[in-house]
Write an enzyme that holds these catalytic residues in place. Structure first.
Site, PDB file in Angstrom:
ATOM      1  CB  SER A 139      -0.690  -0.020   1.257  1.00 44.41           C
ATOM      2  OG  SER A 139      -1.641   1.305   1.702  1.00 44.41           O
ATOM      3  CE1 TYR A 152      -3.883  -2.089   5.505  1.00 45.78           C
ATOM      4  CE2 TYR A 152      -3.469   0.272   4.863  1.00 45.78           C
ATOM      5  CZ  TYR A 152      -3.768  -1.100   4.506  1.00 45.78           C
ATOM      6  OH  TYR A 152      -3.973  -1.498   3.211  1.00 45.78           O
TER       7      TYR A 152
END
Ligand code: NDP
Ligand code: 8X3
Length: 254
Positions: A139, A152
């Site tokens: 990501s 995250y």
């Protein structure tokens, strides 16, 4: 020879779109996820195009993963591709307000689950050799910090470094490794992140012309269909609407 692809998290978003994209390209598929009904529906849809095997699996369950992978039907046992896609973010609260269970879930899924599938499937990818590839879902959060990304983003930084490191250990096997690093993409990801809050989901994507799961599937298909002497190391994608917010400065000093 038919190419076979193993996808973790094929029940929605990128994984589901990849299943459709690769089925259209004639790859046979091993589709996994926890939601059995969705796996069945996808298998029913795609079985007209290609061979499909489904595994109802939680990637955090190491024993279950070991069992399922050890007993893959012979038709699916020689893999050309692995898409390590299963993953999630939980919440955007600042770290002091977060719940340790959520942090555990993100670490167990995004890091440990990805390690299980990678290690357990590596022998099959190596047996395929030249032309095989692993695509990990990193990501932008693995590179760029933003408030509320803490664990995250850190799990995706792990995925990024693991992907690069893995390349070194696979030298000479022909197996490629790619880290895909998307920005804002429209999928159930944000419903999961916001605990099912549809209003927050809608606000996240409003007017943003976010990347769609089909765009990611097209990119991953391109990566895995590169000539066998080419490795795409990492690929960062954002919608045109998304840029960086700049540095934040606390001006409360007296
Ligand atoms: P979705 O929520 O649409 O899909 C997530 C998939 O992961 C589902 O199929 C889900 O299946 C599966 N999954 C989650 N937890 C587990 C588990 N414990 N065991 C097995 N499968 C699991 O999200 P996306 O498609 O958007 O996200 C896919 C990946 O891409 C994730 O790793 C995410 O971090 C990453 N990503 C997403 C971005 C975005 O903006 N959407 C941007 C950048 C990266 P099930 O619930 O059935 O188990
Ligand atoms: C998902 C993209 O920007 O929400 O990985 O972290 S972001």
């Amino acid at each position: 020879m038919t190419s076979t692809l193993f996808i973790t998290g094929a029940t929605s978003g990128f994984g589901e779109a990849c299943a459709r994209r690769f089925a259209r390209a004639g790859w046979s598929l091993v589709l996994t996820g926890r939601r059995a009904a969705r796996l069945q529906a996808l298998s029913d849809e795609l079985s007209a195009l290609t061979d499909v095997h489904t595994l109802e699996l939680d990637v955090r369950d190491r024993h279950g993963m070991e069992q399922a992978i050890a007993t893959l039907p012979t038709k699916f046992d020689k893999l050309r591709g692995l898409i390590n896609n299963a993953g999630l973010a939980l919440g955007t609260d600042p770290a002091p307000k977060c719940n340790l269970d959520d942090w555990d879930t993100m670490v167990d899924t995004n890091i440990k689950g990805l390690l299980y599938s990678t290690r357990l499937l590596l022998p099959r990818l190596i047996a395929h050799g030249r032309g095989a590839g692993i695509v990990n879902l990193g990501s932008i959060a693995g590179t760029w910090p933003y408030p509320g990304s803490h664990v995250y983003g850190a799990t995706k930084a792990f995925v990024r470094q693991f992907s690069l490191n893995l390349r070194n250990d696979l030298v000479g096997t022909g197996v490629r490794v790619t880290n895909i690093e998307p920005g804002l993409c429209e999928s159930e990801f944000s419903l999961v992140r916001f605990g099912g809050d549809q209003a927050k989901y809608d606000a996240t994507y409003a007017g943003a012309e976010a990347i769609q799961p089909e765009d990611i599937a097209e990119t991953i298909h391109w990566v895995l269909e590169q000539p066998p002497h080419i490795n795409i190391n990492s690929l960062e994608l954002m919608p045109v609407s998304q840029t960086w917010a700049g540095f934040s400065i606390d001006r409360s000093a007296k």
